[in-house]
Every structure is written in C-alpha cells, then in structure tokens.
Write an enzyme that holds these catalytic residues in place. Structure first.
Site, PDB file in Angstrom:
ATOM      1  N   GLU A   1      11.690  -1.705 -12.112  1.00 54.31           N
ATOM      2  CA  GLU A   1      10.457  -1.643 -12.903  1.00 54.31           C
ATOM      3  C   GLU A   1      10.061  -3.047 -13.380  1.00 54.31           C
ATOM      4  O   GLU A   1       8.911  -3.440 -13.337  1.00 54.31           O
ATOM      5  CB  GLU A   1      10.678  -0.707 -14.100  1.00 54.31           C
ATOM      6  CG  GLU A   1       9.450  -0.452 -14.956  1.00 54.31           C
ATOM      7  CD  GLU A   1       9.714   0.557 -16.076  1.00 54.31           C
ATOM      8  OE1 GLU A   1      10.893   0.952 -16.269  1.00 54.31           O
ATOM      9  OE2 GLU A   1       8.754   0.942 -16.762  1.00 54.31           O
TER      10      GLU A   1
ATOM     11  N   ASP B   1       2.800  -1.556 -23.121  1.00 52.22           N
ATOM     12  CA  ASP B   1       3.073  -0.739 -24.302  1.00 52.22           C
ATOM     13  C   ASP B   1       3.768  -1.478 -25.440  1.00 52.22           C
ATOM     14  O   ASP B   1       3.402  -1.339 -26.591  1.00 52.22           O
ATOM     15  CB  ASP B   1       3.952   0.449 -23.912  1.00 52.22           C
ATOM     16  CG  ASP B   1       3.403   1.241 -22.732  1.00 52.22           C
ATOM     17  OD1 ASP B   1       2.517   0.739 -22.023  1.00 52.22           O
ATOM     18  OD2 ASP B   1       3.878   2.361 -22.524  1.00 52.22           O
TER      19      ASP B   1
ATOM     20  N   GLY C   1      -1.400  -0.588 -21.146  1.00 50.17           N
ATOM     21  CA  GLY C   1      -0.430  -0.630 -20.051  1.00 50.17           C
ATOM     22  C   GLY C   1       0.759  -1.526 -20.387  1.00 50.17           C
ATOM     23  O   GLY C   1       1.762  -1.515 -19.699  1.00 50.17           O
TER      24      GLY C   1
ATOM     25  N   TYR D   1       9.502   8.737 -15.435  1.00 49.05           N
ATOM     26  CA  TYR D   1       8.041   8.968 -15.447  1.00 49.05           C
ATOM     27  C   TYR D   1       7.656  10.022 -14.404  1.00 49.05           C
ATOM     28  O   TYR D   1       7.240   9.674 -13.287  1.00 49.05           O
ATOM     29  CB  TYR D   1       7.308   7.662 -15.136  1.00 49.05           C
ATOM     30  CG  TYR D   1       7.567   6.537 -16.113  1.00 49.05           C
ATOM     31  CD1 TYR D   1       7.253   6.666 -17.467  1.00 49.05           C
ATOM     32  CD2 TYR D   1       8.115   5.324 -15.667  1.00 49.05           C
ATOM     33  CE1 TYR D   1       7.479   5.624 -18.351  1.00 49.05           C
ATOM     34  CE2 TYR D   1       8.340   4.278 -16.560  1.00 49.05           C
ATOM     35  CZ  TYR D   1       8.029   4.436 -17.894  1.00 49.05           C
ATOM     36  OH  TYR D   1       8.246   3.401 -18.765  1.00 49.05           O
TER      37      TYR D   1
HETATM   38  C1  GLC Z   1       5.247   2.207 -19.014  1.00 48.34           C
HETATM   39  C2  GLC Z   1       4.374   0.981 -18.823  1.00 48.34           C
HETATM   40  C3  GLC Z   1       3.010   1.392 -18.280  1.00 48.34           C
HETATM   41  C4  GLC Z   1       3.173   2.214 -17.016  1.00 48.34           C
HETATM   42  C5  GLC Z   1       4.140   3.382 -17.231  1.00 48.34           C
HETATM   43  C6  GLC Z   1       4.500   4.074 -15.919  1.00 48.34           C
HETATM   44  O1  GLC Z   1       4.747   3.054 -19.976  1.00 48.34           O
HETATM   45  O2  GLC Z   1       4.268   0.270 -20.015  1.00 48.34           O
HETATM   46  O3  GLC Z   1       2.215   0.269 -18.013  1.00 48.34           O
HETATM   47  O4  GLC Z   1       1.945   2.677 -16.595  1.00 48.34           O
HETATM   48  O5  GLC Z   1       5.335   2.917 -17.793  1.00 48.34           O
HETATM   49  O6  GLC Z   1       5.044   3.153 -15.031  1.00 48.34           O
END
Ligand code: GLC
Length: 417
Positions: free
Chosen positions: A388, A164, A162, A33
């Site tokens: 995570e 997903d 959030g 991310y």
């Molecule tokens: C995933 C999670 C999301 C979060 C993102 C970055 O997509 O589902 O809730 O914001 O990761 O951590």
C-alpha cells in the site's frame, strides 16, 4: 531492468488485479478494504487498461452505479456486504439504489477516462456514456462544495481528501471536540494492519464524530453548513483542476457544450495561488472555518505539477523536499517533527501520488526529476512488493499487501517500458 524481472512483476501485478476483482470492480486489497473505493478504482482502471481495456471501462462504469442523484460519487460503494470493515453501510445509512458512504473522494475519474481513451480509442462510446455523469459530479463539487463560487472546493472529512491521516489535518481536527454522544464502536483496520501504521484512536474518534454529524443532517448542504471541519485541500483542488481540463478535452472531442467547464477552470486557476506560502514556496491547504493556511505542508502541494498550477520555485522546493529521503517522494518532509516513517500519509511514499507528481513534472518538461520519481517507485516495488505504501528510509513495504493501485501503477507507469 532485466526483462525477466519485468515479465515476472508484470504477471504478478496482473494476478493481483484478477484476485482483487469482485466482478466489475476491484477491491483495494483483500481484508483491509473489501469494497469499491472511488479514486482507487479510477487509478486501478489504468492497470486493467494495459491488458484488458474492456474490464478497465467497466471498473469506472461500476463506480458510477453508486452515483447519487445530486451528482456526488461516494468514496466507498458497498456493492455487497462484508463484516470486515468499519464503518460499513449500517453506520453511514446513506446511498440510494446501492448503499454507500456519504462523502466523496478526490475526483480523478475524468483524468483516468481521458488516459483510458488514449490507450483504447475504441472506447469512445463508453467515454460518451460516462461524460454526463462526470459532468454531474464536477458540477456538484463546484456548487455544493463551493456555493460562493470562490474557485476552491471544500472537503468535510480527512477521508474525502484520500490522505486520511495527513499531518495537514491535525490542526483542524484539534479545533473541535469529540461528540459526547458518539456511539461506541470497534475499529476493524487495526485487526488487519499493525496499529503503528494506522491513525490513532484519538483521530478516529474525530473521524466518527464527523460521520455522525453528517448523518444527523442527512448529508447534502445541511452537512456542509454544520461541519466542524472545512478545509480547501490543495490535493483535491489540484486533482479537480486537472480533471476539469481533461473533461473539457473530452467534451470538445464528443461535441458537448463546454462553457460551464471553462468557467470552473478559470475560477480555480485564479484561486490556486491562495495555497502558496510565499516564504517557503510550499503549498498549504486552507482552513475555511478559521481562515488562513494550515501549518503543515505535505507532498499534496506538489500535485500542483499534475494540475499545471505550479508557481515559480515549486520545482526547487520539491528538490529540497527530497533531501534526506532514501526513497522519494516522502509524504512528509523527513526532518519535519511530524514526520513518521511508518504511519500512513505522515511520511511514507505512495506509488499513486508519485505517479501524479511525475506525470505532471514530465508534462512540463522536468523529465529528469520525473524519471527520478519513477525510478524510485520501481525500485520500491521490486525490492518490497506491491504494498500500500513504503518507508522512505528503509524501503520497507507497509500497510496492506498485494495492493491494487500499486499493482496498477506498476503496469501503467512505474514498470512500463
Ligand atoms: C485509505 C487511503 C485512501 C484509499 C483507501 C483505500 O483509506 O487513505 O486514500 O482510498 O485507503 O485504498
């Protein structure tokens, strides 16, 4: 806990935040991310606040640089390019001064600003600067995402919740076809993390169908009108309700008008009972296209504690939910046929949702339960690291490692004295 372990973990957590700092914002984890995520940043600011309050305020201020003119705060802000993530800015084709995604995420910012201010009262002027921006975002939720003033706001994409890959969305996702014109794409997430811990390709095609639909309609109200996925998510609505109350407290403190906030709160409080399934006592999200509650209940329903909107009996239902899990709180009930101990949001434990549930329980006097949740969060991190998310049966760390919001939750809550 031994103070040596405590010190060692505190230092490791601070190090993660420093290493994931890209100058004014913190990436959730390097690789998987690489941009600024909305609710991640707000929660991560709490971690920063324990050792660098100035940097904590900056985290939220930087997020709001990506705010749209209509008030929406996007779920991802692409401050600088990075090829390691899909879908990036070229796919979304959205954003204004700064490229961003075209959807939002749970509005936890106002609650985090209030918590920041409690830790750092000298930040009052920074809170004053954020107040109109927070109000604009909440107003966007209560109008564009609830045009009929029902008291429940709509989410248009599982990514907006959030959570997903939650089993709660399976049913609503199965109701529409993948677009025959879907552009060919290559996922990037499964090159960073084992595919057994990530959504299936089938789900991903649907996620991308939604993105392309919203883009084709230029986002905004036309996207709301044409979305084949419209859900009143119990998690988002709970987070918004508490955030409205926190914003009200902030507005009162700063001498700003409050009537609008009081109206939103009253409406949401009245509508919240629609999530309740009377037989099980659990809260389910609502399918707003077909009407009725969705079949799968997940841990998102327990965010009602955070919102001070728990019905009688929710605490008991919560205790039942904890049975059979070695580490709590599993995102899906362990003996449910949809439970998957490794796939994200379908079983694993998350430090951030644990925090929200525990803080809510604590606020309402259920301090023993709250402490159980905190204890397990601490145990998971000490045993497996700042992952995570975690397997609720073995405690194994899953998904991305050195995760910012897990480190932040350690500093602010799970590992704090
Ligand atoms: C995933 C999670 C999301 C979060 C993102 C970055 O997509 O589902 O809730 O914001 O990761 O951590």
């Amino acid at each position: 806990m031994q103070s040596e372990t405590q010190k060692q973990f505190d230092e490791a957590a601070r190090d993660i935040l420093r290493r994931n700092d890209r100058g004014g914002y913190t990436v959730p984890t390097a690789g998987l991310y690489p941009f600024q995520w909305n609710w991640d940043s707000c929660l991560v600011a709490l971690g920063w606040a324990t050792f660098d309050p100035d940097r904590a305020w900056l985290e939220i201020e930087t997020l709001f640089k990506g705010q749209w003119a209509n008030g929406m705060v996007p779920h991802i802000v692409f401050h600088q390019p990075d090829d390691g993530y899909f879908p990036g800015p070229d796919v979304w084709q959205a954003g204004e001064a700064i490229p961003s995604s075209g959807i939002t995420q749970p509005p936890i910012a106002a609650s985090c600003v209030r918590m920041l201010l409690d830790l750092d009262p000298s930040g009052l002027e920074r809170a004053r600067g954020l107040l109109p921006k927070l109000l604009a975002w909440h107003r966007w939720f209560h109008t564009e995402r609830d045009p009929d003033a029902t008291g429940l706001v709509t989410t248009l994409h599982p990514w907006e919740t959030g959570m997903d890959n939650s089993p709660a969305w399976d049913e609503a996702l199965a109701e529409f076809e993948v677009s025959p014109d879907l552009e060919p794409y290559a996922r990037r997430d499964t090159s960073h993390v084992d595919s057994a811990e990530r959504p299936s390709d089938r789900d991903y095609d649907r996620y991308m169908t939604l993105v392309e639909t919203f883009r084709a309609h230029g986002y905004g109200p036309a996207a709301v009108q044409h979305s084949p996925f419209k859900v009143a998510d119990v998690g988002t609505n709970a987070i918004l309700l508490r955030a409205d109350r926190d914003l009200l407290a902030l507005a009162e403190r700063l001498g700003a008008p409050t009537q609008e906030l009081r109206d939103w709160i009253a409406r949401s409080e009245a509508a919240f009972e629609l999530f309740l399934e009377p037989q099980s006592g659990l809260l389910h999200s609502i399918d707003q296209l077909r009407g009725g509650r969705l079949a799968a209940a997940t841990h998102a329903g327990f965010l009602a504690f955070w919102a001070n909107a728990a019905s009688d009996g929710l605490e008991q239902a919560f205790e039942g939910w904890l049975n059979d899990a070695d580490f709590i709180v599993p995102s899906m009930r362990v003996h449910d046929r949809k439970f998957d101990r490794k796939r994200y949001w379908r079983g694993p434990v998350w430090a951030i949702t644990n925090f929200l549930m525990a803080r809510g329980l604590e606020d309402h006097g259920a301090s023993e339960l709250a402490e159980r949740v905190r204890n397990d969060s601490r145990k998971l991190i000490v045993r497996s690291g700042f992952y995570e998310y975690f397997d609720p049966l073995s405690g194994q760390g899953l998904g991305g490692a050195e995760f910012s919001w897990t480190a932040a939750m350690w500093l602010y809550w799970a590992g704090a004295d």
